[in-house]
Design a protein around this motif. Sequence first.
Motif, PDB file in Angstrom:
ATOM      1  N   MET A 110       0.758  -1.729   0.183  1.00 32.09           N
ATOM      2  CA  MET A 110       0.395   0.179  -0.412  1.00 32.09           C
ATOM      3  C   MET A 110       0.723   1.302  -0.263  1.00 32.09           C
ATOM      4  SD  MET A 110      -2.986  -1.237   2.852  1.00 32.09           S
ATOM      5  CE  MET A 110      -4.146  -0.563   2.465  1.00 32.09           C
ATOM      6  N   GLY A 111       0.795   2.337  -0.398  1.00 28.69           N
ATOM      7  CA  GLY A 111       1.350   3.495  -1.179  1.00 28.69           C
ATOM      8  C   GLY A 111       0.652   5.008  -0.379  1.00 28.69           C
ATOM      9  N   PHE A 112       1.482   5.959   0.284  1.00 23.73           N
ATOM     10  CA  PHE A 112       0.906   6.574   0.705  1.00 23.73           C
ATOM     11  C   PHE A 112       1.287   7.954   0.722  1.00 23.73           C
ATOM     12  CE2 PHE A 112       4.902   4.750   3.382  1.00 23.73           C
ATOM     13  CZ  PHE A 112       5.907   5.660   3.480  1.00 23.73           C
ATOM     14  N   ALA A 113       1.750   7.727  -0.585  1.00 20.99           N
ATOM     15  CA  ALA A 113       3.328   9.778  -0.646  1.00 20.99           C
ATOM     16  C   ALA A 113       2.665  10.282  -1.042  1.00 20.99           C
ATOM     17  CB  ALA A 113       4.757   8.999  -1.074  1.00 20.99           C
ATOM     18  N   PRO A 114       1.516   9.884  -2.035  1.00 18.09           N
ATOM     19  CA  PRO A 114       1.294  11.144  -2.400  1.00 18.09           C
ATOM     20  C   PRO A 114      -0.282  11.012  -2.346  1.00 18.09           C
ATOM     21  CG  PRO A 114       0.387   9.015  -4.184  1.00 18.09           C
ATOM     22  CD  PRO A 114       1.288   8.554  -3.244  1.00 18.09           C
ATOM     23  N   TYR A 115      -0.906  11.160  -0.926  1.00 16.97           N
ATOM     24  CA  TYR A 115      -2.228  11.435  -0.638  1.00 16.97           C
ATOM     25  C   TYR A 115      -2.177  11.961   0.274  1.00 16.97           C
ATOM     26  CZ  TYR A 115      -2.340   7.136  -3.579  1.00 16.97           C
ATOM     27  OH  TYR A 115      -2.385   5.810  -4.734  1.00 16.97           O
ATOM     28  N   ALA A 116      -3.078  13.571   0.516  1.00 13.36           N
ATOM     29  CA  ALA A 116      -2.883  14.181   1.483  1.00 13.36           C
ATOM     30  C   ALA A 116      -3.379  13.093   2.553  1.00 13.36           C
ATOM     31  CB  ALA A 116      -3.464  14.854   1.594  1.00 13.36           C
ATOM     32  N   GLU A 117      -3.581  14.069   4.394  1.00 15.35           N
ATOM     33  CA  GLU A 117      -3.509  12.853   5.055  1.00 15.35           C
ATOM     34  C   GLU A 117      -4.746  13.213   5.831  1.00 15.35           C
ATOM     35  OE1 GLU A 117      -1.447  15.457   5.125  1.00 15.35           O
ATOM     36  OE2 GLU A 117       0.133  15.019   6.102  1.00 15.35           O
ATOM     37  N   SER A 118      -5.716  14.305   5.169  1.00 12.89           N
ATOM     38  CA  SER A 118      -7.297  13.806   5.220  1.00 12.89           C
ATOM     39  C   SER A 118      -7.737  12.942   3.683  1.00 12.89           C
ATOM     40  CB  SER A 118      -8.163  14.966   4.231  1.00 12.89           C
ATOM     41  OG  SER A 118      -7.350  15.692   3.539  1.00 12.89           O
ATOM     42  N   ALA A 119      -6.659  13.135   2.681  1.00 11.28           N
ATOM     43  CA  ALA A 119      -7.520  11.639   2.020  1.00 11.28           C
ATOM     44  C   ALA A 119      -7.593  10.176   2.589  1.00 11.28           C
ATOM     45  CB  ALA A 119      -6.953  11.999   1.004  1.00 11.28           C
ATOM     46  N   ILE A 120      -6.063  10.228   3.345  1.00 11.38           N
ATOM     47  CA  ILE A 120      -5.411   8.559   3.895  1.00 11.38           C
ATOM     48  C   ILE A 120      -6.551   8.334   5.073  1.00 11.38           C
ATOM     49  CG2 ILE A 120      -3.376   8.316   5.351  1.00 11.38           C
ATOM     50  CD1 ILE A 120      -1.471   9.903   4.361  1.00 11.38           C
ATOM     51  N   GLU A 121      -6.990   9.236   5.520  1.00 12.72           N
ATOM     52  CA  GLU A 121      -7.754   9.368   6.269  1.00 12.72           C
ATOM     53  C   GLU A 121      -8.886   8.758   6.173  1.00 12.72           C
ATOM     54  OE1 GLU A 121      -9.924   8.541  10.391  1.00 12.72           O
ATOM     55  OE2 GLU A 121      -8.525   9.184   9.837  1.00 12.72           O
ATOM     56  N   ASP A 122      -9.862   8.889   4.922  1.00 10.27           N
ATOM     57  CA  ASP A 122     -11.181   8.906   4.492  1.00 10.27           C
ATOM     58  C   ASP A 122     -10.924   7.634   3.409  1.00 10.27           C
ATOM     59  OD1 ASP A 122     -11.597  11.389   5.588  1.00 10.27           O
ATOM     60  OD2 ASP A 122     -11.934  11.782   3.125  1.00 10.27           O
ATOM     61  N   ALA A 123      -9.283   7.201   2.922  1.00  7.08           N
ATOM     62  CA  ALA A 123      -9.344   6.256   2.591  1.00  7.08           C
ATOM     63  C   ALA A 123      -9.191   4.940   3.503  1.00  7.08           C
ATOM     64  CB  ALA A 123      -8.352   6.383   1.565  1.00  7.08           C
ATOM     65  N   ALA A 124      -8.823   4.983   4.532  1.00  9.90           N
ATOM     66  CA  ALA A 124      -8.234   4.346   5.595  1.00  9.90           C
ATOM     67  C   ALA A 124     -10.099   3.827   6.370  1.00  9.90           C
ATOM     68  CB  ALA A 124      -7.611   4.213   6.712  1.00  9.90           C
ATOM     69  N   ARG A 125     -10.850   4.219   6.083  1.00 13.69           N
ATOM     70  CA  ARG A 125     -12.088   4.541   7.194  1.00 13.69           C
ATOM     71  C   ARG A 125     -12.601   3.208   5.556  1.00 13.69           C
ATOM     72  NH1 ARG A 125     -13.915   8.960   6.927  1.00 13.69           N
ATOM     73  NH2 ARG A 125     -13.143   9.383   9.408  1.00 13.69           N
ATOM     74  N   ALA A 126     -12.747   4.105   4.157  1.00  8.59           N
ATOM     75  CA  ALA A 126     -13.200   3.469   2.922  1.00  8.59           C
ATOM     76  C   ALA A 126     -12.906   1.819   2.985  1.00  8.59           C
ATOM     77  CB  ALA A 126     -13.239   4.038   1.775  1.00  8.59           C
ATOM     78  N   VAL A 127     -11.273   1.794   3.631  1.00 10.62           N
ATOM     79  CA  VAL A 127     -10.755  -0.377   3.783  1.00 10.62           C
ATOM     80  C   VAL A 127     -11.356  -0.843   4.612  1.00 10.62           C
ATOM     81  CG1 VAL A 127      -8.395  -1.056   4.049  1.00 10.62           C
ATOM     82  CG2 VAL A 127      -8.484   1.238   2.600  1.00 10.62           C
ATOM     83  N   ALA A 128     -11.983  -0.127   5.842  1.00 14.07           N
ATOM     84  CA  ALA A 128     -12.211  -0.704   7.449  1.00 14.07           C
ATOM     85  C   ALA A 128     -13.764  -1.589   6.913  1.00 14.07           C
ATOM     86  CB  ALA A 128     -12.381  -0.061   8.025  1.00 14.07           C
ATOM     87  N   GLN A 129     -14.197  -0.517   6.426  1.00 11.55           N
ATOM     88  CA  GLN A 129     -16.112  -0.706   5.746  1.00 11.55           C
ATOM     89  C   GLN A 129     -15.522  -1.657   4.299  1.00 11.55           C
ATOM     90  OE1 GLN A 129     -17.846   3.175   4.715  1.00 11.55           O
ATOM     91  NE2 GLN A 129     -17.626   3.738   6.282  1.00 11.55           N
ATOM     92  N   ALA A 130     -14.513  -1.959   3.096  1.00 11.39           N
ATOM     93  CA  ALA A 130     -14.930  -2.687   2.530  1.00 11.39           C
ATOM     94  C   ALA A 130     -14.509  -4.300   3.176  1.00 11.39           C
ATOM     95  CB  ALA A 130     -13.970  -2.208   1.356  1.00 11.39           C
ATOM     96  N   LEU A 131     -13.601  -4.104   4.293  1.00 15.36           N
ATOM     97  CA  LEU A 131     -13.583  -5.781   4.475  1.00 15.36           C
ATOM     98  C   LEU A 131     -14.646  -6.004   5.638  1.00 15.36           C
ATOM     99  CD1 LEU A 131      -9.116  -4.665   5.000  1.00 15.36           C
ATOM    100  CD2 LEU A 131     -11.088  -6.104   2.390  1.00 15.36           C
ATOM    101  N   ARG A 132     -14.920  -5.280   6.300  1.00  9.77           N
ATOM    102  CA  ARG A 132     -16.077  -5.695   7.585  1.00  9.77           C
ATOM    103  C   ARG A 132     -17.554  -6.292   6.624  1.00  9.77           C
ATOM    104  NH1 ARG A 132     -13.198  -1.748  11.362  1.00  9.77           N
ATOM    105  NH2 ARG A 132     -12.378  -3.284  12.500  1.00  9.77           N
ATOM    106  N   GLY A 133     -17.229  -5.949   4.901  1.00  8.13           N
ATOM    107  CA  GLY A 133     -18.214  -6.473   4.833  1.00  8.13           C
ATOM    108  C   GLY A 133     -19.642  -5.595   5.215  1.00  8.13           C
TER     109      GLY A 133
END
Length: 499
Positions: free
Chosen positions: A476-499
């Motif tokens: 997983m990459g983190f370099a091109p993403y602003a901190e706010s985008a990282i937070e939003d995407a991390a939440r989306a990852v959790a939702q996707a994996l938990r179904g």
Amino acid sequence: MPLEKAAPQVVFLPLGTPEEGASLQGWLYESLRRAILGGRLPAGSKLPSTRAMAEHYGLARGTVQAAYQQLLSEGYLQARTGSGTRVSEVLPDPTLNAGYVRRKVVAKVEEQRVAPETPWLKRLAEIEPIFSRRTLPTGVRPFFPHRGDINAFPIDLWRKLHTQQLRSSRLTMLLDSDPAGLPSLREAIAGYLAIARGVQVSPQRILVLGSVQQGLDICLRLLAPGDSQVWMEDPGYPGARQLMDISGIRRVDVPVDRAGMQVEEGMRLAPGARLAYVTPSRQAPLGGELSPARRLALLKWAAEQGSYIFEDDYDSEYRFIAKPIPALRSMPGAEHSVILAGTFSKLLFPAIRLAYLVLPEHLTESFTRAAALMSRHANSLAQAVLADFIHEGHFDRHVRRMRKIYASRADAFAEAAHKHWQGLIEVPEIRAGMDIACHLQVENEREAFARLQAAGVDALPLSQYCVGVRAPGLVMGFAPYAESAIEDAARAVAQALRG
């Protein structure tokens, strides 16, 4: 009174209808050619004007003109001023005209489609290149790895330097240049390596190329011919592995752990290998460093066997907890066996397509000749701009700035992971680089990857980097993403994996 000779009758023939999907020009050409060869259009017959022919058959006039022109060029028709277009009195040998040749070529191609493939074509068909359009996302969606932040690049400064190189007094820059690279850029790279990577090298030992991949290709061609054995890290960079696979060498997959490539295992598996591909400063993709003991063992093996080490130094400048580790090439004795490869595509922007090799003295001439034969030279205008960018101190400032930005984003990524991914994804300590190999705590890697893709999250399965069996993971990459985008995407990852 002599009788007047009757004018030849203009002939319209029933030509049938073109097949579905067929070219109208090709259909008209072939129909008229067959009519001429079959005698339905005898010698001397006058054809309608292109305008009349187009109106009669419902075609564009340009289509008719193109078909006529082809028949004229092949000798089936003759055109004389005041006499119109007529069938030739002497027809060409049909086996010598372009249409016949073209049909034979098409037939030969169709025949070859079912013939046995060459080894290269067969091996290419078995892989999906990591650089293909299907493997690279079109947008910048978190958390695709191996990318920097192009939005932070000083593009206005780069444009200014670019404009300076295009002054009328410098137009020689648009001509061919030295296959080894512009002297000014090689000098700049040598100065940079001495300070940043601990490598003392003459500019004459540096070869500028379009990519590290090109450098590895030359190494495999020149140093590992035929069925030579080559060590490859497992897990390791897929682009290097794929290049080895299509080159025909015998790839030997050497396992990697937290201390880098297991050199002793490599010597057990293939002691006589001609080349070893390693990422010692930051292992791709696991992120560890090759330990001092293994560095010494690797150099000792290469010296004793007369083998070579290809050191891919792809993003070692971005180290957050301390100064970057010196390159393997900086160690005593390494100058005889280590080929150091570096790229500006990771440090600046991918489209720059400039990289370099630091070569042993005895290989410099042959590698330069090979590069000249394969690609003549890298883009000389981009080389000149980059040389100025380095000499004027902009490169060093840019790298230092991006190191701080990426360190901040690495912290944000780790914090978001701790907050949202408990029981889903374990993120190791991020000490360097632009991406990190994470451990999946769900069993099915393929299903997890599919769920993330559906949720608009890009990552790469760790299995794409592996030959042997490993625990499920994601790079997983983190370099091109602003901190706010990282937070939003991390939440989306959790939702996707938990179904």
